[in-house]
Design a protein around this motif. Structure first.
Motif, PDB file in Angstrom:
ATOM      1  N   GLU A   1      36.121  54.130  36.145  1.00  0.00           N
ATOM      2  CA  GLU A   1      36.368  53.211  35.076  1.00  0.00           C
ATOM      3  C   GLU A   1      36.924  51.674  35.580  1.00  0.00           C
ATOM      4  OE1 GLU A   1      36.545  51.963  30.964  1.00  0.00           O
ATOM      5  OE2 GLU A   1      35.608  53.667  32.064  1.00  0.00           O
ATOM      6  N   ILE A   2      37.450  51.798  36.720  1.00  0.00           N
ATOM      7  CA  ILE A   2      37.855  50.570  37.484  1.00  0.00           C
ATOM      8  C   ILE A   2      37.447  50.748  38.683  1.00  0.00           C
ATOM      9  CG2 ILE A   2      39.899  49.273  38.370  1.00  0.00           C
ATOM     10  CD1 ILE A   2      41.677  50.326  36.105  1.00  0.00           C
ATOM     11  N   PRO A   3      36.770  49.410  39.168  1.00  0.00           N
ATOM     12  CA  PRO A   3      35.895  49.467  40.466  1.00  0.00           C
ATOM     13  C   PRO A   3      37.132  49.942  41.822  1.00  0.00           C
ATOM     14  CG  PRO A   3      35.537  47.527  39.378  1.00  0.00           C
ATOM     15  CD  PRO A   3      36.461  48.192  38.466  1.00  0.00           C
ATOM     16  N   GLY A   4      37.901  49.530  41.719  1.00  0.00           N
ATOM     17  CA  GLY A   4      38.820  49.680  42.861  1.00  0.00           C
ATOM     18  C   GLY A   4      40.132  48.949  42.720  1.00  0.00           C
ATOM     19  N   TYR A   5      40.869  48.819  43.817  1.00  0.00           N
ATOM     20  CA  TYR A   5      42.240  47.821  43.608  1.00  0.00           C
ATOM     21  C   TYR A   5      41.440  46.347  44.595  1.00  0.00           C
ATOM     22  CZ  TYR A   5      45.309  51.663  42.901  1.00  0.00           C
ATOM     23  OH  TYR A   5      45.858  52.541  42.339  1.00  0.00           O
ATOM     24  N   THR A   6      41.975  45.634  44.094  1.00  0.00           N
ATOM     25  CA  THR A   6      41.928  44.229  44.538  1.00  0.00           C
ATOM     26  C   THR A   6      42.889  43.814  45.634  1.00  0.00           C
ATOM     27  OG1 THR A   6      41.113  43.446  42.316  1.00  0.00           O
ATOM     28  CG2 THR A   6      41.789  41.614  43.962  1.00  0.00           C
ATOM     29  N   ARG A   7      42.358  43.429  46.458  1.00  0.00           N
ATOM     30  CA  ARG A   7      43.354  42.959  47.637  1.00  0.00           C
ATOM     31  C   ARG A   7      44.494  42.101  47.358  1.00  0.00           C
ATOM     32  NH1 ARG A   7      41.525  40.529  53.552  1.00  0.00           N
ATOM     33  NH2 ARG A   7      43.489  40.794  54.757  1.00  0.00           N
ATOM     34  N   VAL A   8      45.689  42.443  47.457  1.00  0.00           N
ATOM     35  CA  VAL A   8      46.765  41.847  47.200  1.00  0.00           C
ATOM     36  C   VAL A   8      46.890  40.522  47.750  1.00  0.00           C
ATOM     37  CG1 VAL A   8      49.279  41.961  47.194  1.00  0.00           C
ATOM     38  CG2 VAL A   8      48.059  44.107  46.661  1.00  0.00           C
ATOM     39  N   ASN A   9      47.345  39.648  47.081  1.00  0.00           N
ATOM     40  CA  ASN A   9      47.350  38.182  47.610  1.00  0.00           C
ATOM     41  C   ASN A   9      48.794  37.718  46.889  1.00  0.00           C
ATOM     42  OD1 ASN A   9      47.614  35.306  48.027  1.00  0.00           O
ATOM     43  ND2 ASN A   9      45.381  35.177  47.961  1.00  0.00           N
ATOM     44  N   LYS A  10      49.614  37.719  47.889  1.00  0.00           N
ATOM     45  CA  LYS A  10      51.051  37.409  47.491  1.00  0.00           C
ATOM     46  C   LYS A  10      51.358  35.800  47.037  1.00  0.00           C
ATOM     47  CE  LYS A  10      53.316  41.080  50.199  1.00  0.00           C
ATOM     48  NZ  LYS A  10      54.502  41.160  51.176  1.00  0.00           N
ATOM     49  N   ALA A  11      50.337  35.126  47.514  1.00  0.00           N
ATOM     50  CA  ALA A  11      50.564  33.628  47.145  1.00  0.00           C
ATOM     51  C   ALA A  11      50.471  33.482  45.558  1.00  0.00           C
ATOM     52  CB  ALA A  11      49.289  32.802  47.910  1.00  0.00           C
ATOM     53  N   VAL A  12      49.817  34.404  45.094  1.00  0.00           N
ATOM     54  CA  VAL A  12      49.679  34.446  43.495  1.00  0.00           C
ATOM     55  C   VAL A  12      51.137  34.245  42.906  1.00  0.00           C
ATOM     56  CG1 VAL A  12      49.775  36.949  42.950  1.00  0.00           C
ATOM     57  CG2 VAL A  12      48.410  35.238  41.598  1.00  0.00           C
ATOM     58  N   TYR A  13      52.181  34.759  43.410  1.00  0.00           N
ATOM     59  CA  TYR A  13      53.636  34.544  42.982  1.00  0.00           C
ATOM     60  C   TYR A  13      54.012  33.379  42.934  1.00  0.00           C
ATOM     61  CZ  TYR A  13      53.601  39.730  43.183  1.00  0.00           C
ATOM     62  OH  TYR A  13      53.410  40.926  42.787  1.00  0.00           O
ATOM     63  N   LYS A  14      53.525  32.501  43.802  1.00  0.00           N
ATOM     64  CA  LYS A  14      53.932  30.840  43.634  1.00  0.00           C
ATOM     65  C   LYS A  14      53.429  30.346  42.504  1.00  0.00           C
ATOM     66  CE  LYS A  14      54.395  30.756  48.784  1.00  0.00           C
ATOM     67  NZ  LYS A  14      54.033  30.309  49.950  1.00  0.00           N
ATOM     68  N   VAL A  15      52.416  30.770  41.806  1.00  0.00           N
ATOM     69  CA  VAL A  15      51.548  30.247  40.829  1.00  0.00           C
ATOM     70  C   VAL A  15      52.391  30.641  39.584  1.00  0.00           C
ATOM     71  CG1 VAL A  15      49.321  29.846  39.601  1.00  0.00           C
ATOM     72  CG2 VAL A  15      49.640  30.172  42.058  1.00  0.00           C
ATOM     73  N   LEU A  16      52.814  31.830  39.460  1.00  0.00           N
ATOM     74  CA  LEU A  16      53.247  32.529  38.214  1.00  0.00           C
ATOM     75  C   LEU A  16      54.676  31.951  37.976  1.00  0.00           C
ATOM     76  CD1 LEU A  16      52.660  36.453  38.997  1.00  0.00           C
ATOM     77  CD2 LEU A  16      51.949  35.185  36.884  1.00  0.00           C
ATOM     78  N   PRO A  17      55.045  31.884  36.643  1.00  0.00           N
ATOM     79  CA  PRO A  17      56.611  31.579  36.256  1.00  0.00           C
ATOM     80  C   PRO A  17      57.501  32.397  36.808  1.00  0.00           C
ATOM     81  CG  PRO A  17      55.149  31.650  34.228  1.00  0.00           C
ATOM     82  CD  PRO A  17      54.198  32.305  35.334  1.00  0.00           C
ATOM     83  N   ARG A  18      58.518  31.644  37.351  1.00  0.00           N
ATOM     84  CA  ARG A  18      59.523  32.646  38.199  1.00  0.00           C
ATOM     85  C   ARG A  18      60.030  33.898  37.641  1.00  0.00           C
ATOM     86  NH1 ARG A  18      64.968  33.399  39.419  1.00  0.00           N
ATOM     87  NH2 ARG A  18      65.483  33.364  41.488  1.00  0.00           N
ATOM     88  N   LYS A  19      60.440  33.780  36.353  1.00  0.00           N
ATOM     89  CA  LYS A  19      60.929  35.075  35.789  1.00  0.00           C
ATOM     90  C   LYS A  19      59.816  36.098  35.878  1.00  0.00           C
ATOM     91  CE  LYS A  19      64.078  32.894  32.706  1.00  0.00           C
ATOM     92  NZ  LYS A  19      64.610  32.888  31.364  1.00  0.00           N
ATOM     93  N   ILE A  20      58.327  35.951  35.860  1.00  0.00           N
ATOM     94  CA  ILE A  20      57.466  36.869  35.754  1.00  0.00           C
ATOM     95  C   ILE A  20      57.060  37.373  37.048  1.00  0.00           C
ATOM     96  CG2 ILE A  20      54.920  37.334  35.396  1.00  0.00           C
ATOM     97  CD1 ILE A  20      55.104  35.330  33.066  1.00  0.00           C
ATOM     98  N   SER A  21      57.137  36.413  38.157  1.00  0.00           N
ATOM     99  CA  SER A  21      57.047  36.712  39.545  1.00  0.00           C
ATOM    100  C   SER A  21      58.038  37.640  39.907  1.00  0.00           C
ATOM    101  CB  SER A  21      56.961  35.466  40.219  1.00  0.00           C
ATOM    102  OG  SER A  21      57.097  35.663  41.812  1.00  0.00           O
ATOM    103  N   VAL A  22      59.226  37.273  39.650  1.00  0.00           N
ATOM    104  CA  VAL A  22      60.662  38.106  39.955  1.00  0.00           C
ATOM    105  C   VAL A  22      60.432  39.674  39.121  1.00  0.00           C
ATOM    106  CG1 VAL A  22      62.990  38.463  39.904  1.00  0.00           C
ATOM    107  CG2 VAL A  22      62.089  36.086  40.305  1.00  0.00           C
ATOM    108  N   ALA A  23      59.970  39.575  38.050  1.00  0.00           N
ATOM    109  CA  ALA A  23      59.780  40.893  37.346  1.00  0.00           C
ATOM    110  C   ALA A  23      59.136  41.776  38.173  1.00  0.00           C
ATOM    111  CB  ALA A  23      59.552  40.547  35.954  1.00  0.00           C
TER     112      ALA A  23
END
Length: 225
Positions: free
Chosen positions: A66-88
């Motif tokens: 149903e889902i192709p597989g896991y996308t490779r994790v990119n931690k840089a995305v947390y710098k783009v997210l709002p801080r509260k969402i990133s921390v959560a």
């Protein structure tokens, strides 16, 4: 003779049933897939089934194609997210990228950027990612986008734990000399039967099988159109 501290268990001769075990897992995974296709999210299903991790649900969906597989994790995305969402997300040990996988959002970078802004009714992905976050984490969404209206009081429902329910079952464990393995079965649920090389492994596997059967029952009760 072997006994569990939590459950009444005694050794006896009992038949094994590998086909029955496979059928239980197949039914569980089929119902899980049906619920997901009906619109129930990975996070909702994790909570509804009291699963230890959303990754268990994701693994089933990936195995079923149903889902192709896991996308490779990119931690840089947390710098783009709002801080509260990133921390959560980092606190709950559920990677934002994999959360996007569960919602079939392939462009996780754009999704993160859109969450850093208010919801745009004219942008399909903006609507999808905002709705997904609000659906899975309503308290978090309210704190991020409506901080003045957020209610700091939280309530959590307490349900009977799986261990408590399992403790009320009558368990029989037997050793098969010809197959050189232990067979464990719950009297009240004949389909809940497993085989393992040791007594302890049989008990642990039976506990896991019991959880799958209980989750299968819950999945069958979900409203699916």
């Amino acid at each position: 003779m072997w006994k569990s501290n939590k459950s009444r268990a005694r050794v006896r001769q009992s038949p094994t049933s590998g086909e029955s075990a496979d059928r239980v897992v197949d039914e569980y995974e089929a119902l899980l897939l049906r619920a997901y296709r009906a619109g129930y999210s990975v996070v909702f299903l994790q909570r509804y089934l009291a699963s230890a991790s959303p990754y268990f649900i994701l693994n089933v969906l990936i195995a079923r194609g149903e889902i192709p597989g896991y996308t490779r994790v990119n931690k840089a995305v947390y710098k783009v997210l709002p801080r509260k969402i990133s921390v959560a997300f980092q606190t709950m040990n559920f990677n934002f990228v994999n959360w996007c996988d569960g919602w079939k959002i392939s462009d996780f970078r754009e999704a993160a950027r859109l969450l850093s802004e208010e919801k745009d009714p004219q942008n399909h992905l903006s609507l999808k990612v905002h709705s997904a976050l609000q659906n899975d984490y309503p308290d978090l969404y309210e704190r991020v986008y409506f901080p003045g209206d957020a209610d700091t009081t939280r309530t959590y429902s307490k349900t009977k734990s799986r261990d408590e329910a399992f403790a009320n079952c009558t368990i029989h464990i037997s050793y098969n000399k010809s197959d050189r393995c232990f067979t464990a079965v719950i009297d009240e649920i004949p389909d809940c039967q497993v085989r393992a090389t040791t007594c302890d492994k049989a008990f642990a596997a039976l506990k896991q099988r019991y959880a799958i059967i209980q989750q299968t029952l819950k999945l069958s009760l979900l409203a699916v159109n």
